[in-house]
Design an enzyme around this catalytic site. Structure first.
Site, short mmCIF file in Angstrom:
data_model
loop_
_atom_site.label_atom_id
_atom_site.label_comp_id
_atom_site.label_asym_id
_atom_site.label_seq_id
_atom_site.Cartn_x
_atom_site.Cartn_y
_atom_site.Cartn_z
N ASN A 165 -2.71 2.15 -10.36
CA ASN A 165 -3.22 1.40 -9.21
C ASN A 165 -3.03 -0.08 -9.48
O ASN A 165 -2.53 -0.49 -10.53
CB ASN A 165 -4.69 1.74 -8.95
CG ASN A 165 -5.15 1.28 -7.58
OD1 ASN A 165 -4.48 1.50 -6.58
ND2 ASN A 165 -6.29 0.61 -7.53
N GLN B 295 -5.07 -9.67 -2.35
CA GLN B 295 -5.18 -8.66 -1.29
C GLN B 295 -6.63 -8.40 -0.90
O GLN B 295 -6.93 -8.13 0.26
CB GLN B 295 -4.53 -7.36 -1.73
CG GLN B 295 -3.01 -7.44 -1.89
CD GLN B 295 -2.62 -7.66 -3.33
OE1 GLN B 295 -3.30 -8.35 -4.08
NE2 GLN B 295 -1.50 -7.09 -3.74
N ASP C 94 -1.51 4.36 -6.45
CA ASP C 94 -0.10 4.35 -6.13
C ASP C 94 0.62 5.55 -6.74
O ASP C 94 1.70 5.91 -6.30
CB ASP C 94 0.54 3.05 -6.63
CG ASP C 94 0.13 1.88 -5.77
OD1 ASP C 94 0.88 1.53 -4.85
OD2 ASP C 94 -0.95 1.32 -6.00
N GLY D 271 0.84 -1.18 0.00
CA GLY D 271 0.00 0.00 0.00
C GLY D 271 0.88 1.23 0.00
O GLY D 271 1.79 1.35 0.83
N ALA D 272 0.63 2.15 -0.94
CA ALA D 272 1.55 3.28 -1.14
C ALA D 272 1.82 4.08 0.13
O ALA D 272 2.98 4.34 0.47
CB ALA D 272 1.01 4.19 -2.25
#
Length: 352
Positions: A252, A201, A242, A56-57
């Site tokens: 993304n 995820q 992202d 996750g960014a």
């Protein structure tokens, strides 16, 4: 509408700083194990980012900031400028751990800037900056949750992709924060999550997070998304990012682009939710984003067991780019951009 109950909908914390070590909730073993890995060096943090212990960014950026602090604890220097020279190898290793998420470089840039202007208290200043990055992220997520939820009509269904919740941030989440807020305010009646192959995820993390907070969610196969839209059960696709370019193009998790195409065909709206640290006004459009490709072997196995015949070739890009004209709203803590384009982006974020 009711006020968002943050305590009720914000239980998970994937990143913990003890003052000496960084503890990361290992997202590779969720939902069946809840295990925090204790990291003592910047090399361990870089490996954890690369190996998807943390993902996750925003969470990647926060972890990298603490990685700099761990590296700094091994350095002796009279001021920040001298420390910066010694810490450059750590910055380089951390920056190379994942290429697509702009938050990584953004967080490291903040840490460099603090060092450059610090005196003898440079180590304390670094720790305070890492803490500020995490604290600001949580506050931004709560602001975005409210702002994004306001766009959703009462009684709506939403579909999300990958994991954009507390596990991907300092807490509450970006796209999942909007969903949490929308559920708390009575706007969202149904939540659907795509499984998000190959790392699942959505299946392993998103529905687990929602279950932890008592929010009912329905898991679907990625391939079922267009059919779900056709049934009329969802009115919004809500995703994270992202990297968001100066024209609103968004990178993304792989599969987001095809969701946006299907959504446009079925009259379903698309919302991208991300903090301003994910916005990259120096990148004009999605054509200039480096798309990370991971080990093709990730497609050939499931739960550690090979599922594909020997000799099969696989291609494994892990991000794609959704053009801005397929996005209905970009939600950041600085504001909401409807029908995003370069003009709208510059109105909020300025000229690079």
């Amino acid at each position: 509408m009711n006020t968002v109950d943050f305590d009720r909908y914000d239980h998970v914390r994937p990143i913990r700083w003890t003052g000496e070590v960084l503890e990361l909730l290992d997202q590779r073993v969720l939902p069946f194990e809840t295990f925090y890995r204790r990291l003592h060096t910047f090399d361990e943090v870089a490996a954890a980012i690369r190996d998807l212990v943390v993902r996750g960014a925003p969470a990647i950026g926060i972890s990298a900031a603490w990685g700099v602090v761990l590296a700094a604890k091994q350095v002796s220097a009279g001021d920040g400028q001298a420390a910066l020279k010694q810490l450059q190898p750590a910055f380089d290793v951390l920056n190379a751990s994942r290429p697509t998420a702009v938050n990584l470089a953004w967080a490291l840039g903040r840490m460099r800037a603090v060092l450059a202007k610090s005196g003898s208290d440079w180590l304390s200043a670094l720790e305070q900056e890492a803490l500020a990055i995490a604290t600001e992220d949580l506050a931004a997520n709560r602001l975005m949750g409210r702002a994004g939820a306001e766009l959703i009509d009462v009684g709506s269904g939403v579909l999300t992709h990958c994991n954009t919740g507390s596990l991907a941030t300092a807490g509450f989440g970006t796209a999942l924060g909007v969903i949490r807020a929308g559920v708390a305010e009575g706007r969202i009646d149904k939540v659907f999550a795509g499984e998000t192959r190959p790392w699942n995820q959505g299946a392993r993390l998103t529905v687990w997070e929602l279950q932890e907070d008592g929010i009912p969610a329905t898991l679907i196969a990625d391939a079922a998304a267009a059919h779900l839209m056709k049934t009329g059960q969802v009115q919004w696709v809500v995703v994270g990012a992202d990297r968001i370019c100066a024209n609103g193009d968004t990178a993304n998790k792989i599969g987001t682009y095809q969701l946006a195409i299907a959504a446009r065909h079925h009259g379903v709206k698309v919302m991208v939710v991300a903090p301003s640290s994910t916005v990259d006004m120096d990148t004009a459009s999605g054509e200039h984003i480096e798309i990370e490709e991971r080990d093709p072997g990730e497609l050939l196995t499931a739960l550690g067991k090979r599922t594909v015949a020997e000799g099969i070739v696989a291609w494994n890009p892990v991000f794609d780019v959704t053009p801005h004209d397929l996005i209905d709203a970009i939600v950041t803590e600085r504001g909401v951009i409807l029908s995003p384009d370069e003009t709208g982006m510059r109105a909020v974020f300025g000229t690079p």
